[in-house]
Motif scaffolding. Structure first.
Motif: not given
Length: 551
Positions: A171-182, A243-249, A259-264
Motif C-alpha cells: 500500500s505504501l509503494n503501490v503508486q510507484r509500482l503501478m505508475d510504470d508497471p512495465a 467496481a469500487f475502484n472505478s471513479e465512474a462507479f 484506491t488500491l492503497a486504501g484497500y490494502l
C-alpha cells in the motif's frame, strides 16, 4: 441498470478458484484393524497394490459400509454451538486467504492489463504458483510448532502478521509500482509471490487445525466453510474492489471511491486485529500424540509412500490435466472482455447476483458427494464447464461495442451464474472426495498432497495460455498516410513504438480463439478417453486402500 458492458468477470473469478484449491479437512475415518507381527512395524508399509485392494475389499468392505451409515447418522444430529463458532472462525481464516488471492490473481492483473502484454501478464501469473507447490514445505508446518502456544497457531499467527505487513508495504509503494508497471513487473511478481506464499502456509496450518477444531460429525461441512470464506474474500478483492475502484462507479452510485492503497491498508489492519484476537482469546485444543509426533523425515517418507500407490498416481494424472479444457477461459476470457470494452463499474451487480449461487452450489455439491459415488458431482459438472467455456469464447467473439443491449446484459448474467455454479460444484465435489479418502494421521499433509496436483492442474497451463495468445496473434500498426505499416504490434515494445508514431494497433488474428479451440478440444478428448473411466474406477475403491499403515 447500466447499458454499458456488464461483467462476465466471475469467469475470471472461477478461473482463480479452480486453479487455487484450498483443501478441506480430513475426517477421522476408521483405521485398518492391524494384527500383531509385521503390521505393527513402526515404519510405513507399502503393500503390493493389487494385494492391498483385494485384501481391503475382502476384510474391510463391511467396515466402509458401517462408516457410511455412521456418517449418515451423524449428519442428522444438530450442530453444537461450539461447532457453529468454529465454523465461523474457519470462514474468517479462509476469508483472510481469499483477500490476497483476489488481488494477486484477479484485480491486479486487470489493473495491469492496459499497460502490459499477455506475455508480461504470464510472468506476473507466476505469483500464483506457491499455492500449487506448498506440498514442498507442508511437512515442516505439520511437524514444527511450539506446544505451549498451539500446534496450528504457531504458524497461523506469524503468517497472518507477515501477510498484513506485506499488504501494508504494498500500500505504501503501490503508486510507484503501478505508475510504470512495465519496468516493475519483476518487483510486482516478487512481492505478490511472497504474499501468496505466506497465505499458502497459513492455509496448511488451517487445514490441519480443522481436524480438531470441528467435531467428527461436522467435518462434512468443512468444504462449505471453505467455499464461503474463500469466495467471499476472493470476490471482495476482485470484482467488488474493481467496481469500487472505478471513479465512474463511485460517482454514479454515490459510494466512496476505494484506491488500491486504501484497500490494502484496510485489510492489513483487519488481519492484525484477527491475529491479536487469536492470540488472546482462542485456545487451541491439544491433538493426540499419534498425530503430532511424526518427524519431518517421517512425513516426507509418508508422502513418498502415498505417491507410490497406483490409484494415487492415476488421480495425480487426472488432476494435472483435468483443467486444461477450461484453461483459456479461466486465464484470458475476463481480460479479453475488458479489452473489448467491459467496464469495471458494471461488475458489482453481476457479483451480487452470482454470489448466492456460488454458496448454493457448494452446499448442493457437498450433499451430492455423499454416498458411494463421491465423484459424481465433479464428473457431471465437466460437460457444462466445457460447454460454458465454448460459449464464453463466442461471447468474446460477438461482444458488441458499448453500450450493450439489455438482452446481451442478461445473457452475460445467466452465463456467469451457470458457469460459476458448475465451477463451484466441481470445486466442492473434488474437495469432498479428498476429504473422504485422506488419512488424518499426518494432519493437513495428505490433503495438501492431493490438492498440490489439483492446484498445479489449474496453474501450469496459465503461462502457456497467455504466452500462446501473443504467439498466435498477428497485429500490425496502422499509421495514417504511411505507405508501409509497422510489422509488429503484439509486444509491449511494439505497442509503444506504434503509439510514438501516432499509429493504431490492428489485430488481424487473435491468438485467444486459437488457444481456446486447442484447450477445449483437448479437454473433451481427455475427458472421454481418460478422466471418466478413471474417476469411476477410483470412487469404487474402498476407503481403506487410501491409507498408509502405521503402528
Amino acid at each position: 441498470m447500466p447499458k454499458n458492458g456488464t461483467s462476465k468477470e466471475p469467469m475470471a473469478v472461477t478461473s482463480s478458484l479452480n486453479s487455487i484449491h484450498i483443501s478441506p479437512r480430513t475426517p477421522r475415518t476408521p483405521r485398518l484393524n492391524m494384527g500383531v507381527g509385521e503390521e505393527e512395524d513402526v515404519e510405513l508399509e507399502l503393500l503390493n497394490e493389487e494385494d492391498r485392494v483385494h485384501s481391503a475389499r475382502h476384510f474391510h468392505d463391511s467396515e466402509d459400509d458401517a462408516s457410511i451409515l455412521e456418517m449418515e447418522d451423524m449428519s442428522k444430529r444438530p450442530i453444537s454451538p461450539k461447532d457453529k463458532r468454529n465454523m465461523v472462525l474457519l470462514c474468517v481464516l479462509y476469508l483472510l486467504q481469499g483477500i490476497p488471492l483476489g488481488l494477486a490473481l484477479g484485480s491486479v492483473p486487470f489493473l495491469l492489463k492496459e499497460h502490459l502484454s499477455y506475455s508480461q501478464l504470464g510472468t506476473f501469473a507466476l505469483s500464483s504458483y506457491p499455492y500449487s507447490l506448498k506440498l514442498l514445505w507442508s511437512p515442516i508446518v505439520d511437524s514444527l510448532f511450539f506446544k505451549s502456544f498451539g500446534r496450528r497457531k504457531s504458524w497461523i499467527v506469524p503468517m497472518q502478521i507477515i501477510v498484513g505487513s506485506l499488504m501494508l508495504y504494498i500500500s505504501l509503494n503501490v503508486q510507484r509500482l503501478m505508475d510504470d508497471p512495465a519496468h516493475n513487473v519483476v518487483e510486482l511478481t516478487t512481492v505478490f509471490t511472497m504474499l501468496v506464499t505466506f497465505s499458502a502456509t497459513q492455509d496448511i496450518a488451517v487445514d490441519g487445525w480443522a481436524l480438531t477444531l470441528l467435531s467428527q460429525d461436522c467435518l462434512s461441512y468443512a468444504s462449505t466453510c471453505q467455499t464461503i470464506g474463500l469466495n467471499t474474500g476472493f470476490f471482495a478483492s476482485f470484482t467488488v474492489f474493481l467496481a469500487f475502484n472505478s471513479e465512474a462507479f463511485a460517482a454514479k452510485w454515490g459510494v466512496p471511491h476505494i484506491t488500491l492503497a486504501g484497500y490494502l491498508r484496510f485489510w492489513s489492519v483487519i488481519c492484525f486485529v484477527i491475529t491479536i484476537w487469536l492470540v488472546i482469546f482462542k485456545k487451541e485444543d491439544k491433538e493426540p500424540a499419534s498425530e503430532s509426533d511424526m518427524s519431518i523425515k517421517a512425513v516426507y517418507k509418508t508422502i513418498w509412500t502415498i505417491c507410490q500407490l497406483k490409484h494415487i498416481q492415476l488421480l495425480i494424472v487426472v488432476h494435472l490435466f483435468a483443467k486444461v479444457g477450461f484453461a483459456a477461459n479461466d486465464a484470458a476470457t475476463g481480460l479479453k472482455l475488458v479489452e473489448k470494452g467491459l467496464k469495471r463499474e458494471d461488475l458489482a451487480l453481476v457479483v451480487l447476483i452470482d454470489f448466492p449461487f456460488q454458496i448454493m452450489g457448494g452446499w448442493l455439491a457437498a450433499k451430492w458427494s455423499r454416498g458411494d459415488r463421491p465423484l459424481r458431482p465433479w464428473i457431471w459438472a465437466f460437460w457444462p464447464r466445457l460447454g460454458f467455456a465454448l460459449i464464453a469464447t463466442l461471447i468474446v467473439y460477438w461482444f458488441p461495442r458499448p453500450p450493450i443491449s439489455m438482452a446481451f446484459f442478461v445473457l452475460l448474467i445467466v452465463h456467469t451464474v451457470l458457469s460459476s455454479f458448475a465451477s463451484t460444484v466441481q470445486f466442492v465435489g473434488i474437495s469432498a472426495f479428498h476429504t473422504r479418502v485422506s488419512d488424518p494421521l499426518i494432519g493437513g499433509t495428505y490433503m495438501t498432497l492431493l490438492n498440490t496436483f489439483t492446484n498445479m492442474g489449474g496453474t501450469w497451463p496459465k503461462w502457456f495460455v497467455l504466452k500462446g495468445i501473443d504467439l498466435f496473434s498477428v497485429a500490425t500498426c496502422k499509421v495514417p498516410d504511411a505507405a508501409v505499416d509497422v510489422k509488429e504490434c503484439i509486444s509491449d515494445h511494439g505497442k509503444a513504438l506504434c503509439k510514438d508514431i501516432n499509429g493504431v494497433c490492428i489485430t488481424e488474428t487473435d491468438g485467444y480463439y486459437i488457444i481456446s479451440a486447442i484447450s477445449i478440444g483437448f479437454g473433451i478428448i481427455f475427458l472421454v478417453a481418460f478422466i471418466l473411466p478413471t474417476a469411476r474406477k477410483l470412487q469404487r475403491l474402498p476407503t481403506s486402500v487410501w491409507r498408509v499403515k502405521m503402528s
